[in-house]
Design a protein around this motif. Structure first.
Motif, PDB file in Angstrom:
ATOM      1  N   UNK A 115       0.829  -1.205   0.000  1.00 27.22           N
ATOM      2  CA  UNK A 115       0.000   0.000   0.000  1.00 27.22           C
ATOM      3  C   UNK A 115       0.867   1.259   0.000  1.00 27.22           C
ATOM      4  N   UNK A 116       1.944   1.224   0.752  1.00 28.03           N
ATOM      5  CA  UNK A 116       2.867   2.360   0.786  1.00 28.03           C
ATOM      6  C   UNK A 116       3.533   2.556  -0.578  1.00 28.03           C
ATOM      7  N   UNK A 117       3.931   1.471  -1.220  1.00 32.10           N
ATOM      8  CA  UNK A 117       4.552   1.570  -2.549  1.00 32.10           C
ATOM      9  C   UNK A 117       3.554   2.120  -3.563  1.00 32.10           C
ATOM     10  N   UNK A 124       1.567   6.559  -6.947  1.00 29.39           N
ATOM     11  CA  UNK A 124       0.465   7.463  -7.263  1.00 29.39           C
ATOM     12  C   UNK A 124       0.899   8.918  -7.107  1.00 29.39           C
ATOM     13  N   UNK A 125       1.663   9.202  -6.055  1.00 24.44           N
ATOM     14  CA  UNK A 125       2.158  10.550  -5.839  1.00 24.44           C
ATOM     15  C   UNK A 125       3.095  10.969  -6.979  1.00 24.44           C
ATOM     16  N   UNK A 126       3.979  10.060  -7.381  1.00 21.69           N
ATOM     17  CA  UNK A 126       4.900  10.373  -8.489  1.00 21.69           C
ATOM     18  C   UNK A 126       4.159  10.619  -9.791  1.00 21.69           C
ATOM     19  N   UNK A 127       3.189   9.778 -10.098  1.00 20.14           N
ATOM     20  CA  UNK A 127       2.422   9.955 -11.342  1.00 20.14           C
ATOM     21  C   UNK A 127       1.570  11.217 -11.295  1.00 20.14           C
ATOM     22  N   UNK A 128       1.026  11.538 -10.114  1.00 22.61           N
ATOM     23  CA  UNK A 128       0.241  12.768  -9.981  1.00 22.61           C
ATOM     24  C   UNK A 128       1.110  13.994 -10.222  1.00 22.61           C
ATOM     25  N   UNK A 129       2.329  13.973  -9.662  1.00 25.11           N
ATOM     26  CA  UNK A 129       3.255  15.089  -9.890  1.00 25.11           C
ATOM     27  C   UNK A 129       3.637  15.185 -11.362  1.00 25.11           C
ATOM     28  N   UNK A 130       3.821  14.059 -12.021  1.00 26.73           N
ATOM     29  CA  UNK A 130       4.181  14.060 -13.436  1.00 26.73           C
ATOM     30  C   UNK A 130       3.065  14.664 -14.278  1.00 26.73           C
ATOM     31  N   UNK A 131       1.835  14.290 -13.980  1.00 32.04           N
ATOM     32  CA  UNK A 131       0.697  14.838 -14.731  1.00 32.04           C
ATOM     33  C   UNK A 131       0.497  16.316 -14.400  1.00 32.04           C
ATOM     34  N   UNK A 132       0.704  16.704 -13.146  1.00 28.88           N
ATOM     35  CA  UNK A 132       0.467  18.085 -12.732  1.00 28.88           C
ATOM     36  C   UNK A 132       1.459  19.054 -13.369  1.00 28.88           C
ATOM     37  N   UNK A 133       2.699  18.610 -13.534  1.00 27.22           N
ATOM     38  CA  UNK A 133       3.722  19.510 -14.041  1.00 27.22           C
ATOM     39  C   UNK A 133       3.953  19.367 -15.538  1.00 27.22           C
ATOM     40  N   UNK A 134       3.196  18.540 -16.220  1.00 21.15           N
ATOM     41  CA  UNK A 134       3.302  18.418 -17.677  1.00 21.15           C
ATOM     42  C   UNK A 134       2.352  19.415 -18.326  1.00 21.15           C
TER      43      UNK A 134
END
Length: 121
Positions: free
Chosen positions: A93-95, A100-110
């Motif tokens: 769950x932690x992984x 999810x946090x990494x992918x959210x940041x990638x989508x947010x900053x693209x």
């Protein structure tokens, strides 16, 4: 690290096995037991009933003791496995949350805006 192959001989290997360490204790104990039995035979006491009185523990008491100890060990192992299972669930769950946090940041900053391409170097 031991590289295991799927053949039967890989299970009979001494390297990394507990057998040499167990044999350090098993062989001397077996030799001492054999010598003890030989001395008893030479003295003329060949049966254990001549050395020790018969045990007073009944068969049901022995079975009750055996099943109690076995039950305790099974419960302990099951509790340990249950704890390890939930620890693994928490780690997965932690992984997932980190991904999810990494992918959210990638989508947010693209951005698909071509005017911002000059800012990125």
């Amino acid at each position: 690290m031991i590289i295991y192959s799927p053949d039967l001989l890989s299970y009979l290997r001494w390297q990394g096995s507990v057998a040499p360490h167990a044999l350090k204790w098993a062989i001397p104990a077996s030799v001492l037991t054999l010598l003890y039995r030989l001395v008893l035979h030479w003295v003329g006491i060949a049966e254990w009933s001549q050395i020790l009185p018969p045990p007073t523990v009944s068969e049901t008491t022995a079975w009750a003791l055996f099943t109690s100890v076995l039950g305790f060990l099974v419960v302990f192992r099951a509790q340990l496995a249950y704890h390890r299972y939930w620890q693994g669930v928490q780690l997965v769950e932690q992984a997932c949350s980190v991904w999810l946090n990494g992918c959210s940041n990638l989508v947010a900053f693209c951005s698909g805006d071509t005017s911002k391409q000059a800012e990125v170097k």
